[in-house]
Design a protein around this motif. Structure first.
Motif, PDB file in Angstrom:
ATOM      1  N   LEU A 118       0.863  -1.180   0.000  1.00 42.69           N
ATOM      2  CA  LEU A 118       0.000   0.000   0.000  1.00 42.69           C
ATOM      3  C   LEU A 118       0.901   1.231   0.000  1.00 42.69           C
ATOM      4  N   VAL A 119       0.764   2.085  -1.030  1.00 38.06           N
ATOM      5  CA  VAL A 119       1.658   3.248  -1.157  1.00 38.06           C
ATOM      6  C   VAL A 119       0.834   4.522  -1.325  1.00 38.06           C
ATOM      7  N   ASN A 120       1.446   5.610  -0.888  1.00 34.00           N
ATOM      8  CA  ASN A 120       0.921   6.950  -1.163  1.00 34.00           C
ATOM      9  C   ASN A 120       1.717   7.524  -2.330  1.00 34.00           C
ATOM     10  N   GLU A 121       1.018   7.897  -3.363  1.00 30.57           N
ATOM     11  CA  GLU A 121       1.697   8.425  -4.548  1.00 30.57           C
ATOM     12  C   GLU A 121       1.447   9.931  -4.652  1.00 30.57           C
ATOM     13  N   GLY A 122       2.535  10.660  -4.665  1.00 32.70           N
ATOM     14  CA  GLY A 122       2.404  12.102  -4.795  1.00 32.70           C
ATOM     15  C   GLY A 122       1.907  12.501  -6.173  1.00 32.70           C
ATOM     16  N   GLU A 123       0.988  13.452  -6.187  1.00 33.23           N
ATOM     17  CA  GLU A 123       0.407  13.880  -7.461  1.00 33.23           C
ATOM     18  C   GLU A 123       1.077  15.128  -8.025  1.00 33.23           C
ATOM     19  N   ASN A 124       1.964  15.772  -7.226  1.00 38.68           N
ATOM     20  CA  ASN A 124       2.704  16.927  -7.735  1.00 38.68           C
ATOM     21  C   ASN A 124       4.063  16.974  -7.040  1.00 38.68           C
ATOM     22  N   ASP A 125       4.861  17.959  -7.381  1.00 34.54           N
ATOM     23  CA  ASP A 125       6.226  18.038  -6.843  1.00 34.54           C
ATOM     24  C   ASP A 125       6.253  18.275  -5.344  1.00 34.54           C
ATOM     25  N   SER A 126       5.213  18.883  -4.795  1.00 32.47           N
ATOM     26  CA  SER A 126       5.203  19.188  -3.358  1.00 32.47           C
ATOM     27  C   SER A 126       4.856  17.974  -2.506  1.00 32.47           C
ATOM     28  N   GLU A 127       4.310  16.940  -3.121  1.00 30.66           N
ATOM     29  CA  GLU A 127       3.921  15.738  -2.370  1.00 30.66           C
ATOM     30  C   GLU A 127       4.943  14.634  -2.623  1.00 30.66           C
ATOM     31  N   LYS A 128       5.338  13.998  -1.542  1.00 28.42           N
ATOM     32  CA  LYS A 128       6.348  12.948  -1.630  1.00 28.42           C
ATOM     33  C   LYS A 128       5.687  11.573  -1.532  1.00 28.42           C
ATOM     34  N   SER A 129       6.025  10.710  -2.450  1.00 25.82           N
ATOM     35  CA  SER A 129       5.488   9.339  -2.434  1.00 25.82           C
ATOM     36  C   SER A 129       6.111   8.550  -1.291  1.00 25.82           C
ATOM     37  N   SER A 130       5.328   7.638  -0.721  1.00 28.52           N
ATOM     38  CA  SER A 130       5.840   6.844   0.402  1.00 28.52           C
ATOM     39  C   SER A 130       5.114   5.498   0.451  1.00 28.52           C
ATOM     40  N   ILE A 131       5.789   4.517   1.076  1.00 31.20           N
ATOM     41  CA  ILE A 131       5.206   3.186   1.270  1.00 31.20           C
ATOM     42  C   ILE A 131       4.522   3.160   2.640  1.00 31.20           C
ATOM     43  N   VAL A 132       3.222   2.867   2.653  1.00 34.71           N
ATOM     44  CA  VAL A 132       2.499   2.796   3.918  1.00 34.71           C
ATOM     45  C   VAL A 132       2.769   1.468   4.610  1.00 34.71           C
ATOM     46  N   ARG A 133       2.621   0.387   3.828  1.00 32.94           N
ATOM     47  CA  ARG A 133       2.853  -0.944   4.408  1.00 32.94           C
ATOM     48  C   ARG A 133       2.972  -1.945   3.264  1.00 32.94           C
ATOM     49  N   LEU A 134       3.729  -3.007   3.525  1.00 36.36           N
ATOM     50  CA  LEU A 134       3.849  -4.060   2.511  1.00 36.36           C
ATOM     51  C   LEU A 134       4.062  -5.392   3.207  1.00 36.36           C
ATOM     52  N   GLY A 135       3.878  -6.471   2.445  1.00 37.09           N
ATOM     53  CA  GLY A 135       4.047  -7.799   3.018  1.00 37.09           C
ATOM     54  C   GLY A 135       3.828  -8.876   1.973  1.00 37.09           C
ATOM     55  N   VAL A 136       3.880 -10.105   2.439  1.00 33.90           N
ATOM     56  CA  VAL A 136       3.677 -11.241   1.554  1.00 33.90           C
ATOM     57  C   VAL A 136       2.978 -12.344   2.345  1.00 33.90           C
ATOM     58  N   ARG A 137       2.042 -13.019   1.692  1.00 34.60           N
ATOM     59  CA  ARG A 137       1.362 -14.169   2.306  1.00 34.60           C
ATOM     60  C   ARG A 137       1.764 -15.408   1.508  1.00 34.60           C
TER      61      ARG A 137
END
Length: 353
Positions: free
Chosen positions: A18-37
């Motif tokens: 689950l990631v947050n993707e920035g839509e412009n230069d002022s917003e920074k993309s980040s990983i909220v959480r990840l995993g594997v089952r």
């Protein structure tokens, strides 16, 4: 900020993020959480999954558990019968319960003879143990009918067809015209006999269409597959049949096909629908039902049927020849009653209960 859920679907695992993707230069993309089952599969399970087949991880374990239970129940039935026979003096603890002659089919012969004549008491005990091996397929052979709640026995219907020399379609059409709604499951052999009669009659008018090649090609196909095959090989569409009287129309076409020429489209409709009805249910259940019918009309027991199979082809396997449970019960009762004429001890309360 846009949220994105990414999935990586593998044969033995599911990766997610689950990631947050920035839509412009002022917003920074980040990983909220990840995993594997991880879902570990055996080689066979993985192969089935890759081929698109549904895989239940516990299915094999459940099958083996079921096999163990069946084996345990068989052993319990056998032990209980042996104790009963020993306690009532029919055999003793040293009596051989296996085939002890050079004739490997001797027990089958005794089983067939036990319905009509006396057999040695120890061979009678072995016959009982032989019957005890199989429980048979349990089925009432009955189907629900109209609002009156009546039941129709499949064997009773087969008797009527035999006595009147009529087909299933003629039987149903008679009921339908009397205003009765009924849908018995006919024996496969009766439906096949009807298809053979229709094919023979219509071949008189369409010999270039109803060939042996076409018959072999549509064998085993359901209604839709049969219709497609019929069109591909003959360029004949099946007739359209709709409306509230479509059942009456279909039955009328089937009955007419027995004695007179049908238009090509109606002929194709009748053959494809009847062929689909023949192949629409379990092949194994159809065979079981037809064997039961053979026993009844030939006045045979299972033992007599199997003995005839051995005489015709001694090398033929009998392992997968299945019968209804009721057929085993009928055979047991006939054998018991006949042998009781020669062995009065069989009439004691301990054994007849």
């Amino acid at each position: 900020m846009k949220k994105i859920l990414g999935l990586d679907l593998g044969t033995t695992s599911i990766g997610w993020a689950l990631v947050n993707e920035g839509e412009n230069d002022s917003e920074k993309s980040s990983i909220v959480r990840l995993g594997v089952r991880v879902n570990p599969l055996t080689v066979d399970e993985k192969g089935s999954l890759e081929k698109g087949k549904a895989v239940t991880v516990n299915a094999e374990r459940a099958n083996k558990r079921g096999a163990r239970r069946n084996l345990q129940r068989y052993k319990l039935r056998r032990d209980n019968l042996k104790k009963l026979l020993i306690n009532n003096g029919l055999i003793n603890s040293d009596s051989p319960l296996y085939e002890c002659s050079n004739d490997r089919f001797a027990l089958y012969r005794y089983r067939a003879l036990a319905v009509t004549q006396q057999i040695p008491i120890q061979d009678f005990a072995r016959v009982l143990l032989m019957i005890n091996k199989k429980r048979g397929y349990k089925s009432m052979r009955k189907v629900n009918t109209d609002e009156d709640g009546a039941l129709v026995d499949g064997m009773d219907v087969a008797k009527i067809l035999f006595e009147r020399q009529i087909t299933p379609a003629q039987y149903l059409l008679d009921f339908y015209r009397k205003g009765k709604k009924i849908s018995p499951q006919f024996y496969r052999s009766d439906l096949l006999a009807e298809l053979d009669r229709i094919w023979t009659e219509q071949s008189k008018y369409y010999p270039e269409i109803l060939t042996a090649e076409l018959r072999n090609t549509i064998d085993g196909k359901n209604i839709s597959a049969c219709s497609r095959t019929f069109y591909a090989l003959t360029h004949i569409d099946t007739a359209k049949n709709s409306g509230k009287d479509r059942m009456l129309t279909a039955l009328t076409w089937r009955v007419d096909a027995l004695t007179k020429k049908l238009p090509k489209e109606e002929m194709a409709y009748v053959i494809c629908n009847l062929n689909g009805e023949i192949n629409g249910s379990s092949q194994q259940l159809n065979l079981i039902g037809d064997r039961s019918k053979v026993l009844f009309f030939n006045h045979q027991t299972i033992g007599q049927y199997l003995w005839k199979q051995i005489q015709e082809a001694p090398q033929r396997s009998l392992a997968k020849i299945i019968f209804y449970r009721q057929d085993y019960e009928d055979e047991f009762n006939l054998i018991w009653d006949k042998q009781a004429e020669y062995y009065p001890q069989l009439l004691t309360n301990n054994l007849t209960k």
